[in-house]
Design an enzyme around this catalytic site. Structure first.
Site, PDB file in Angstrom:
ATOM      1  N   ARG A  35      46.161  25.469   6.126  1.00 18.56           N
ATOM      2  CA  ARG A  35      44.917  26.257   6.089  1.00 18.56           C
ATOM      3  C   ARG A  35      44.970  27.422   7.078  1.00 18.56           C
ATOM      4  O   ARG A  35      44.171  28.345   7.012  1.00 18.56           O
ATOM      5  CB  ARG A  35      43.701  25.360   6.350  1.00 18.56           C
ATOM      6  CG  ARG A  35      42.399  26.094   6.168  1.00 18.56           C
ATOM      7  CD  ARG A  35      41.127  25.235   6.050  1.00 18.56           C
ATOM      8  NE  ARG A  35      41.201  23.885   6.495  1.00 18.56           N
ATOM      9  CZ  ARG A  35      41.124  23.492   7.779  1.00 18.56           C
ATOM     10  NH1 ARG A  35      40.961  24.376   8.730  1.00 18.56           N
ATOM     11  NH2 ARG A  35      41.206  22.217   8.096  1.00 18.56           N
ATOM     12  N   TYR A  86      29.869  47.303  -5.214  1.00 19.48           N
ATOM     13  CA  TYR A  86      30.135  46.169  -6.122  1.00 19.48           C
ATOM     14  C   TYR A  86      28.940  45.207  -6.115  1.00 19.48           C
ATOM     15  O   TYR A  86      28.473  44.798  -5.053  1.00 19.48           O
ATOM     16  CB  TYR A  86      31.421  45.467  -5.663  1.00 19.48           C
ATOM     17  CG  TYR A  86      31.643  44.132  -6.315  1.00 19.48           C
ATOM     18  CD1 TYR A  86      31.671  43.999  -7.697  1.00 19.48           C
ATOM     19  CD2 TYR A  86      31.810  42.985  -5.544  1.00 19.48           C
ATOM     20  CE1 TYR A  86      31.859  42.764  -8.290  1.00 19.48           C
ATOM     21  CE2 TYR A  86      32.018  41.747  -6.128  1.00 19.48           C
ATOM     22  CZ  TYR A  86      32.034  41.653  -7.501  1.00 19.48           C
ATOM     23  OH  TYR A  86      32.210  40.424  -8.089  1.00 19.48           O
ATOM     24  N   ASP A 174      35.538  48.924   1.166  1.00 16.36           N
ATOM     25  CA  ASP A 174      36.136  48.170   0.068  1.00 16.36           C
ATOM     26  C   ASP A 174      37.040  49.148  -0.680  1.00 16.36           C
ATOM     27  O   ASP A 174      36.558  50.076  -1.331  1.00 16.36           O
ATOM     28  CB  ASP A 174      35.029  47.613  -0.839  1.00 16.36           C
ATOM     29  CG  ASP A 174      35.575  46.732  -1.954  1.00 16.36           C
ATOM     30  OD1 ASP A 174      36.714  46.972  -2.390  1.00 16.36           O
ATOM     31  OD2 ASP A 174      34.844  45.824  -2.403  1.00 16.36           O
ATOM     32  N   LYS A 199      42.657  42.663  -8.582  1.00 13.97           N
ATOM     33  CA  LYS A 199      42.627  43.855  -9.426  1.00 13.97           C
ATOM     34  C   LYS A 199      43.969  44.600  -9.389  1.00 13.97           C
ATOM     35  O   LYS A 199      44.969  44.032  -9.752  1.00 13.97           O
ATOM     36  CB  LYS A 199      41.466  44.740  -8.962  1.00 13.97           C
ATOM     37  CG  LYS A 199      40.149  43.970  -8.740  1.00 13.97           C
ATOM     38  CD  LYS A 199      39.615  43.397 -10.030  1.00 13.97           C
ATOM     39  CE  LYS A 199      38.163  43.040  -9.995  1.00 13.97           C
ATOM     40  NZ  LYS A 199      37.770  41.706  -9.735  1.00 13.97           N
TER      41      LYS A 199
HETATM   42  C1  LIG Z   1      35.142  46.617  -5.776  1.00 17.47           C
HETATM   43  C2  LIG Z   1      35.203  45.110  -5.782  1.00 17.47           C
HETATM   44  N1  LIG Z   1      35.189  44.444  -4.616  1.00 17.47           N
HETATM   45  C3  LIG Z   1      35.240  43.106  -4.578  1.00 17.47           C
HETATM   46  C4  LIG Z   1      35.275  42.336  -5.733  1.00 17.47           C
HETATM   47  C5  LIG Z   1      35.295  40.830  -5.626  1.00 17.47           C
HETATM   48  O1  LIG Z   1      36.590  40.365  -5.789  1.00 17.47           O
HETATM   49  P1  LIG Z   1      36.981  38.942  -6.437  1.00 17.47           P
HETATM   50  O2  LIG Z   1      36.484  38.953  -7.854  1.00 17.47           O
HETATM   51  O3  LIG Z   1      38.471  38.914  -6.297  1.00 17.47           O
HETATM   52  O4  LIG Z   1      36.297  37.894  -5.626  1.00 17.47           O
HETATM   53  C6  LIG Z   1      35.304  42.980  -6.967  1.00 17.47           C
HETATM   54  C7  LIG Z   1      35.334  42.183  -8.212  1.00 17.47           C
HETATM   55  O5  LIG Z   1      35.035  42.645  -9.278  1.00 17.47           O
HETATM   56  C8  LIG Z   1      35.258  44.407  -7.001  1.00 17.47           C
HETATM   57  O6  LIG Z   1      35.253  45.077  -8.152  1.00 17.47           O
END
Ligand SMILES: Cc1ncc(COP(=O)(O)O)c(C=O)c1O
Length: 380
Positions: A35, A86, A174, A199
């Site tokens: 972990r 997001y 992000d 992604k």
């Molecule tokens: C810009 C962005 N940040 C964070 C996330 C969250 O990531 P995860 O789906 O891997 O938890 C997403 C998911 O769609 C996203 O598009």
């Protein structure tokens, strides 16, 4: 991207790091328990950290990485966030705020003055953070994404980061939509970068993973502790799949971006389309800024069709080569009507978002064109 995270090149050694499936390790080394660390994670962390210009930590999902950042703030935390960030980030903020652990304000981050005004109102007032203690987020946090999701507004990251720092806030970006190959927020002064590695970084829609990178040792230490305490870790196999995917990020990006630019150009001239949102188009309000801040215009294209939500849904369900579905950043093109999720009430009706993949451009256009025109089946 290609050469980091490799075992040392002694004769006979494998060129790829193995998938280390072990929950515990012989005592006396740096890693003691699964972990807290794993050699396969470390390889992929070396690559992401190297690309972002900091030190990276792998998490079990993008949202786990985001949650670890929020959970590292002193209670109550103070966050200013873009209204088009997001939706999962904003839903998490609402949830945590509902339990009294932080307060947040949503702003239009395309308006730098309004954003910094919200930051200064959050910072320094009675009962509000002073930023004096210097620990991460003690003066509040500004949470940014650029381009935003799904409206694809381009944000003046360096100006906002500098302004927020002057007010005592820390800044998290992000960087999922750009990846470090198109934009490096740590170089612009950000305190931490988060990713949904699900992604573009992994690129094949086959894993759910997240990462944080920072060049502040206190932030890395705090987040490593959070990961270990909360246990939102990645599986070693998933880490290896990400490592394999990230090796080709540059060539995938090159093709996807070229396809995205061409689809945006053709969509802008399509009779069924009301408006195209793609930073690469000269008429996009953030075009000039994107040209200055980003090394490419990205792989995402949003557009509004005439006829509103119903028409948009028909287009999404009318594609035959593309896939109607959520998520982004894979080699296959995805289309989705946005506005169907919680916390998306601000979106215009008829908004579709494309995550453009690496298929042949004429196949993509033929598919999109027939879906937009409602053409009979059998075209492809
Ligand atoms: C810009 C962005 N940040 C964070 C996330 C969250 O990531 P995860 O789906 O891997 O938890 C997403 C998911 O769609 C996203 O598009």
């Amino acid at each position: 991207m290609v050469h980091l995270g490799r075992p040392t090149g002694t004769p006979g050694a494998p060129i790829n790091v193995p998938v280390v499936l072990s929950s515990t390790f012989h005592q006396g080394g740096a890693i003691m328990y699964g972990r807290d660390g794993n050699p396969t994670w470390e390889a992929v962390e070396e690559v992401i950290g190297g690309l972002e210009g900091g030190e990276a930590l792998l998490f079990g999902s993008g949202l786990a990485a985001i949650a670890a950042v929020m959970e590292s703030l002193p209670v109550p935390g103070w966050i200013v966030v873009g209204g088009d960030a997001y939706n999962g980030t904003r839903r998490l903020l609402a949830d945590v705020a509902g339990r009294g652990r932080l307060r947040f304000r949503t702003v239009d981050v395309t308006d730098a003055a309004a954003t910094l005004d919200a930051c200064s109102q959050m910072a320094g007032g009675p009962g509000r953070p002073s930023g004096q203690s210097g620990s991460f987020g003690s003066g509040g946090l500004l949470w940014l994404e650029s381009p935003t999701n799904p409206l694809l507004d381009v944000i003046d990251l360096p100006a906002l980061i500098e302004g927020a720092h002057l007010l005592g806030l820390d800044v998290v970006v992000d960087n999922t939509f750009c990846t470090p190959l198109l934009q490096r927020p740590l170089d612009m002064g950000a305190d931490a970068v988060v990713h949904s590695a699900t992604k573009l970084l992994s690129g094949h829609s086959d894993v759910v993973l997240g990462a944080v990178a920072s060049n502040r040792p206190d932030v890395v230490t705090a987040l490593a502790k959070r990961r270990s305490l909360h246990g939102a870790i990645a599986g070693p196999l998933e880490a290896w799949i990400l490592l394999r995917g990230i090796r080709t990020l540059d060539v995938r990006l090159e093709r996807s971006q070229a396809n995205a630019a061409e689809l945006a150009r053709r969509l802008a001239g399509h009779p069924s389309v009301e408006r195209v949102r793609f930073p690469g188009l000269v008429e996009h309000p953030g075009h000039e800024l994107a040209g200055r801040l980003m090394k490419g215009f990205g792989t995402m294209v949003s557009f509004e069709v005439k006829g509103g939500a119903g028409a948009a849904e028909e287009v999404a369900l009318g594609v035959r080569l593309m896939t109607a579905g959520t998520s982004l950043g894979g080699v296959e093109t995805l289309i989705e009507r946005r506005g169907r999720w919680e916390a998306e009430e601000h979106l215009p009706p008829g908004l579709l978002r494309l995550s453009v993949g690496i298929e042949a451009i004429e196949d993509l256009w033929a598919d999109l064109d027939q879906a937009l025109l409602g053409a009979p089946a059998g075209l492809l």
